[in-house]
Design an enzyme around this catalytic site. Structure first.
Site, mmCIF file in Angstrom:
data_model
loop_
_atom_site.group_PDB
_atom_site.id
_atom_site.type_symbol
_atom_site.label_atom_id
_atom_site.label_comp_id
_atom_site.label_asym_id
_atom_site.label_seq_id
_atom_site.Cartn_x
_atom_site.Cartn_y
_atom_site.Cartn_z
ATOM 1 N N THR A 57 50.036 19.971 16.677
ATOM 2 C CA THR A 57 48.936 20.587 17.412
ATOM 3 C C THR A 57 47.624 19.966 16.975
ATOM 4 O OG1 THR A 57 50.113 22.689 17.682
ATOM 5 C CG2 THR A 57 47.719 22.727 17.918
ATOM 6 N N ASN A 89 56.005 29.269 5.925
ATOM 7 C CA ASN A 89 54.930 28.281 5.837
ATOM 8 C C ASN A 89 53.591 28.911 6.181
ATOM 9 O OD1 ASN A 89 53.514 27.048 8.479
ATOM 10 N ND2 ASN A 89 55.538 27.866 9.067
ATOM 11 N N SER A 90 52.559 28.333 5.589
ATOM 12 C CA SER A 90 51.191 28.615 5.999
ATOM 13 C C SER A 90 50.455 27.284 5.975
ATOM 14 C CB SER A 90 50.524 29.636 5.075
ATOM 15 O OG SER A 90 49.226 29.944 5.553
ATOM 16 N N MET A 91 50.840 26.416 6.905
ATOM 17 C CA MET A 91 50.309 25.056 6.929
ATOM 18 C C MET A 91 48.812 25.035 7.248
ATOM 19 S SD MET A 91 53.011 23.360 6.160
ATOM 20 C CE MET A 91 52.539 21.659 6.515
ATOM 21 N N CYS A 102 49.174 30.189 16.665
ATOM 22 C CA CYS A 102 49.295 29.834 15.250
ATOM 23 C C CYS A 102 48.890 31.016 14.378
ATOM 24 C CB CYS A 102 48.430 28.633 14.902
ATOM 25 S SG CYS A 102 48.613 28.165 13.159
ATOM 26 N N GLY A 142 63.595 29.835 11.125
ATOM 27 C CA GLY A 142 65.009 29.722 10.780
ATOM 28 C C GLY A 142 65.812 30.924 11.235
ATOM 29 N N GLY A 197 65.285 29.453 15.224
ATOM 30 C CA GLY A 197 66.612 29.672 14.661
ATOM 31 C C GLY A 197 67.691 28.749 15.177
#
Length: 311
Positions: free
Chosen positions: A46, A69-71, A131, A220, A249
Site C-alpha cells: 500500500t 503485526n503492527s507494520m 489498515c 492466519g 487464513g
C-alpha cells in the site's frame, strides 16, 4: 481440463491466487518474484503520498495459529509502485496487476488518485480503507458516513478500475449498511478482509511486538472463519458487477476452495506467503485443482458462491 482462471472487472487472470498487500511486495524485486510464480497477479505494498518507514521493530511475529503485526504502512511511496506497474504494463508481456494505495487524509487520497488518473496506468487500483496499525488513524471503513462521502467524492473524478480493501465486519447490520453504500458506486471489487485489528499475543509474560504495547493485526488461522463470513455476506449483498477477493487464513487448497465457495472470485495469501515464499502458489493451486477434480468441477463458476445451508 480443470481451470482456476477468473476475472475481476474486465481483467482476466489465468489463476485465482495472488499475494495480499503487505506481503512480498515492498520492493520491485519481491514483486517480480511473485510475478514469476504461479500467482495470477500481484498487488503492491500500500503506497502512501510519501515514503513511510513504518512502526518500530519488532513489528511482526509468527505465532502458532498465524501471525501478529503492527507494520504501520512502511512503503516506498505510491509513485515508486505506480511507476513500476506502469512500466511493466508497457512491455505487454505481463499479467494485469493491482496497485494498492491510501492517503492519510481525504486530501492525500485525492492527490494520489488524481495522479493515477493522469498516469498511463490502466490496471486495477485497491484503495486500502482498513489498515489497523497506523497510530492515531482509524480504519476508515468502520465509519460508514465518512466512507460514503469519500467514495462519492472519488467517483466524481476517478474513472479507472477501483476496488477497496475492507476491515472485517462482525455485525449483520453492518454488512447491510456497508453493502448499501458500496452498491451505490462503480466499484470493481471489494477485498474481504484485512487483518483483525488490535489483537494481543503473549509469550512468557511479554507481548511479541513493540508498537502500541503489543497490539497488532491478527492473520492466519485466527482470521479464516471471519474472512469466510465477510466474503459470503458481501457476496449475497453486493451487485454482481462488484467482484469479491477473499483474504484471510489461506494456507491450503481447501482454504482457497472455501473462499471461492463463499463467493470469492480471487483469493489472496498473506501469512503463509511470508513463511513459505512464492512457491506457495504452485502448491495451493495444485491442491485446489485436486479438490475440483474430486468434486467434478471444471471451473470456478461451477461452485463459486454455492455454499449450502442446513435445512
Amino acid at each position: 481440463m480443470v481451470s482456476t482462471a477468473t476475472q475481476i472487472g474486465h481483467f482476466s487472470f489465468d489463476n485465482c491466487l495472488m499475494n495480499a498487500a503487505g506481503v512480498y511486495c515492498m520492493t520491485k524485486e519481491e514483486l517480480m518474484e511473485v510475478e514469476k510464480s504461479q500467482a495470477a497477479s500481484f498487488v503492491t505494498k500500500t503506497g502512501t503520498l510519501e515514503v513511510r518507514p513504518g512502526n518500530p521493530e519488532p513489528r511482526y511475529a509468527d505465532t502458532r495459529l498465524g501471525s501478529i503485526n503492527s507494520m504501520g504502512l512502511p512503503n516506498n511511496g505510491f509513485r515508486y509502485y505506480l511507476d513500476f506497474v506502469s512500466d511493466l504494463a508497457k512491455t505487454g508481456q505481463h499479467k494485469p496487476h493491482f496497485l494498492s494505495v491510501v492517503g492519510l487524509s481525504p486530501t492525500e487520497t485525492e492527490t494520489i488518485l488524481k495522479a493515477i488518473m493522469a498516469s498511463d496506468y490502466e490496471g486495477l487500483v485497491e484503495l486500502n480503507l482498513s489498515c489497523p496499525n497506523v497510530p492515531g488513524k482509524p480504519q476508515i471503513a468502520y465509519d460508514f458516513e465518512t466512507t460514503d462521502q469519500l467514495l462519492e467524492n472519488i467517483f466524481t473524478y476517478y474513472t479507472k478500475p477501483l476496488g477497496i480493501k475492507l476491515p472485517p465486519y462482525f455485525d449483520i447490520v453492518h454488512f447491510d449498511q456497508a453493502a448499501a453504500i458500496f452498491n451505490k458506486y462503480p466499484l470493481s471489487f471489494v477485498n474481504c478482509v484485512n487483518s483483525i485489528g488490535n489483537g494481543l499475543v503473549i509469550e512468557d509474560e511479554q507481548v511479541l511486538i513493540k508498537p502500541k504495547n503489543g497490539f497488532g493485526g491478527i492473520g492466519g488461522d485466527y482470521i479464516k472463519p471471519t474472512a469466510l463470513a465477510n466474503v459470503h455476506a458481501f457476496y449475497k449483498r453486493l451487485k454482481p458487477s462488484i467482484h469479491i477477493i477473499g483474504t484471510g487464513g489461506v494456507k491450503t487448497g481447501r482454504d482457497a476452495f472455501e473462499h471461492i465457495l463463499c463467493g470469492a472470485s480471487m483469493v489472496q495469501i498473506g501469512t503463509v506467503l511470508h513463511q513459505e515464499g512464492p512457491a506457495i502458489f504452485e502448491r495451493v493451486t495444485k491442491e485446489l485443482k485436486t479438490i475440483m477434480v474430486e468434486k467434478g468441477y471444471q471451473r470456478l463458476a461451477d461452485f463459486r458462491g454455492n455454499l449450502r445451508y442446513k435445512d
